[in-house]
Design a protein around this motif. Sequence first.
Motif, PDB file in Angstrom:
ATOM      1  N   GLU A  20     -18.136   0.826 -12.151  1.00 27.21           N
ATOM      2  CA  GLU A  20     -17.677  -0.460 -11.603  1.00 27.21           C
ATOM      3  C   GLU A  20     -16.549  -1.041 -12.448  1.00 27.21           C
ATOM      4  N   GLN A  21     -16.718  -0.998 -13.778  1.00 29.19           N
ATOM      5  CA  GLN A  21     -15.702  -1.550 -14.654  1.00 29.19           C
ATOM      6  C   GLN A  21     -14.374  -0.789 -14.525  1.00 29.19           C
ATOM      7  N   ILE A  22     -14.478   0.542 -14.474  1.00 29.23           N
ATOM      8  CA  ILE A  22     -13.261   1.343 -14.333  1.00 29.23           C
ATOM      9  C   ILE A  22     -12.568   1.048 -12.998  1.00 29.23           C
ATOM     10  N   ALA A  23     -13.361   0.973 -11.916  1.00 35.54           N
ATOM     11  CA  ALA A  23     -12.779   0.683 -10.602  1.00 35.54           C
ATOM     12  C   ALA A  23     -12.153  -0.706 -10.571  1.00 35.54           C
ATOM     13  N   GLY A  24     -12.840  -1.675 -11.204  1.00 39.32           N
ATOM     14  CA  GLY A  24     -12.277  -3.022 -11.246  1.00 39.32           C
ATOM     15  C   GLY A  24     -10.961  -3.070 -12.003  1.00 39.32           C
ATOM     16  N   ALA A  25     -10.896  -2.353 -13.152  1.00 41.89           N
ATOM     17  CA  ALA A  25      -9.650  -2.313 -13.925  1.00 41.89           C
ATOM     18  C   ALA A  25      -8.537  -1.638 -13.141  1.00 41.89           C
ATOM     19  N   VAL A  26      -8.880  -0.534 -12.444  1.00 39.00           N
ATOM     20  CA  VAL A  26      -7.861   0.158 -11.641  1.00 39.00           C
ATOM     21  C   VAL A  26      -7.367  -0.741 -10.516  1.00 39.00           C
ATOM     22  N   GLY A  27      -8.308  -1.437  -9.847  1.00 41.75           N
ATOM     23  CA  GLY A  27      -7.912  -2.330  -8.757  1.00 41.75           C
ATOM     24  C   GLY A  27      -6.991  -3.441  -9.229  1.00 41.75           C
ATOM     25  N   CYS A  28      -7.320  -4.029 -10.397  1.00 41.94           N
ATOM     26  CA  CYS A  28      -6.467  -5.093 -10.935  1.00 41.94           C
ATOM     27  C   CYS A  28      -5.091  -4.541 -11.325  1.00 41.94           C
ATOM     28  N   GLY A  29      -5.065  -3.344 -11.879  1.00 40.20           N
ATOM     29  CA  GLY A  29      -3.787  -2.748 -12.247  1.00 40.20           C
ATOM     30  C   GLY A  29      -2.911  -2.434 -11.043  1.00 40.20           C
ATOM     31  N   LEU A  30      -3.562  -2.028  -9.938  1.00 48.17           N
ATOM     32  CA  LEU A  30      -2.789  -1.716  -8.733  1.00 48.17           C
ATOM     33  C   LEU A  30      -2.136  -2.946  -8.115  1.00 48.17           C
ATOM     34  N   LEU A  31      -2.582  -4.133  -8.501  1.00 49.76           N
ATOM     35  CA  LEU A  31      -1.991  -5.345  -7.932  1.00 49.76           C
ATOM     36  C   LEU A  31      -0.515  -5.494  -8.261  1.00 49.76           C
ATOM     37  N   TRP A  32      -0.038  -4.835  -9.312  1.00 53.48           N
ATOM     38  CA  TRP A  32       1.384  -4.919  -9.643  1.00 53.48           C
ATOM     39  C   TRP A  32       2.259  -4.204  -8.609  1.00 53.48           C
ATOM     40  N   LEU A  33       1.615  -3.474  -7.685  1.00 50.66           N
ATOM     41  CA  LEU A  33       2.352  -2.798  -6.613  1.00 50.66           C
ATOM     42  C   LEU A  33       2.281  -3.559  -5.295  1.00 50.66           C
ATOM     43  N   ARG A  34       1.706  -4.739  -5.314  1.00 49.65           N
ATOM     44  CA  ARG A  34       1.434  -5.451  -4.051  1.00 49.65           C
ATOM     45  C   ARG A  34       2.714  -5.875  -3.333  1.00 49.65           C
ATOM     46  N   ARG A  35       3.802  -6.095  -4.047  1.00 43.63           N
ATOM     47  CA  ARG A  35       5.052  -6.488  -3.391  1.00 43.63           C
ATOM     48  C   ARG A  35       5.750  -5.290  -2.751  1.00 43.63           C
ATOM     49  N   ARG A  36       5.488  -4.111  -3.277  1.00 44.48           N
ATOM     50  CA  ARG A  36       6.176  -2.920  -2.779  1.00 44.48           C
ATOM     51  C   ARG A  36       5.421  -2.257  -1.634  1.00 44.48           C
ATOM     52  N   TRP A  37       4.130  -2.126  -1.758  1.00 43.83           N
ATOM     53  CA  TRP A  37       3.306  -1.496  -0.721  1.00 43.83           C
ATOM     54  C   TRP A  37       2.098  -2.374  -0.419  1.00 43.83           C
ATOM     55  N   PRO A  38       2.257  -3.526   0.194  1.00 48.17           N
ATOM     56  CA  PRO A  38       1.120  -4.450   0.378  1.00 48.17           C
ATOM     57  C   PRO A  38       0.028  -3.889   1.290  1.00 48.17           C
ATOM     58  N   VAL A  39       0.412  -3.262   2.397  1.00 49.80           N
ATOM     59  CA  VAL A  39      -0.592  -2.773   3.345  1.00 49.80           C
ATOM     60  C   VAL A  39      -1.336  -1.574   2.769  1.00 49.80           C
ATOM     61  N   HIS A  40      -0.607  -0.631   2.198  1.00 50.21           N
ATOM     62  CA  HIS A  40      -1.256   0.533   1.604  1.00 50.21           C
ATOM     63  C   HIS A  40      -2.207   0.119   0.482  1.00 50.21           C
TER      64      HIS A  40
END
Length: 385
Positions: free
Chosen positions: A56-76
Amino acid sequence: MSDASSAAETAPRRGPREWTVDTVFFLLAVAYGMAIAKSRLHGGPDSAPDAMFKAEQIAGAVGCGLLWLRRRWPVHLALVLIVLSVFFEMVAGAMLVALFSVAVQRKSRTTALVYLAGLVPVVADVFFRPDPLLSGFQYLVFGMIVQASAVSWGLFVSHRRQLRDRMVAEAELRAEQAQMRTREAVAREMHDVLGHRLSLLSLHAGALEYRTDASPEEVARAAGVIRQSAHQALQDLREVLGVLRAPVDGPPQPTLADVHRLVAESGRAGMRVKLLEEVPEAAPETIGRTAYRVVQEALTNARKHAHGAAVSVQVSGKAGEGLTVAVTNAAPGPRQPRDPAPVPAAPPGQGLAGLAERVALAGGRLEYGPDGSGGWQITARLPWP
């Protein structure tokens, strides 16, 4: 979701404001994940197995890190986080941020479809991670409200951006229209001012060209008129261009009283022109200037198209009744071999079309056409309150 696959290079560059917003959203997602982790730890040893808790912790960290891509690929990004949220609860905070990003950057149809997909983790939680304080239905409603709030906030931001862009586009359009009106006004002014002067130049230059037997006195007189007209044309051009540099002041504008000077100037240049009656007393500025331009354009056209014909100018009216300007030229006589060539005419209708527009702006109307005796008449009727 046709707009879900926007090219990566279309994403705007991050400025200080964008970096600040992205950092705040990242920290909110981290805080949400930490809150979930804290609730797991306080739930007792059986509620947080070591292997699952670490995943859970690893998935949460990965999910938070992926947020830096939200402007480039929001739907994906939103779809990836929705899938992760089905299995890992700590990704839910990042998923909410992704839903907000989709609502801001994509169309309403795409946003609605992603929102419906985002309800899958809520349904999964009802069956696999039931809340001890809420029933399954209550938890489902609560999850729908939370995700709807994130999407609604994103739609609100998107609407504000569209409204701002529309206001900017309308302001640019108004500026372009104002610039176009200014250009048209300057073009009208240059046509009215320079057309009169240049027709005099062409007339006397043609006389010098064709009258090879003219006496020195006649040549000197024609050359003097050419010199004076050229000097005055340059002066008028400087005044018109001065309006572009300092539009607040502008050059001095002609008035109704200047019609006398205009007729006399044309007579000295060899034109058979006559003022039939006295010009009325000074009219309002706009009306007087428009009347002057009507006479000026009519005399210029007479020189171009009816060389040698007699021209009569009549300006009549008074306050409360209106002002009437009538310029009539007789039919031109047969051209003699020694007469100068006619002044080259501009494309037909341009001068009269601009004059009709000028008269209409002053609240009047312009009429022109044959006078029934082979000549031509231009009549302008202007209001004079």
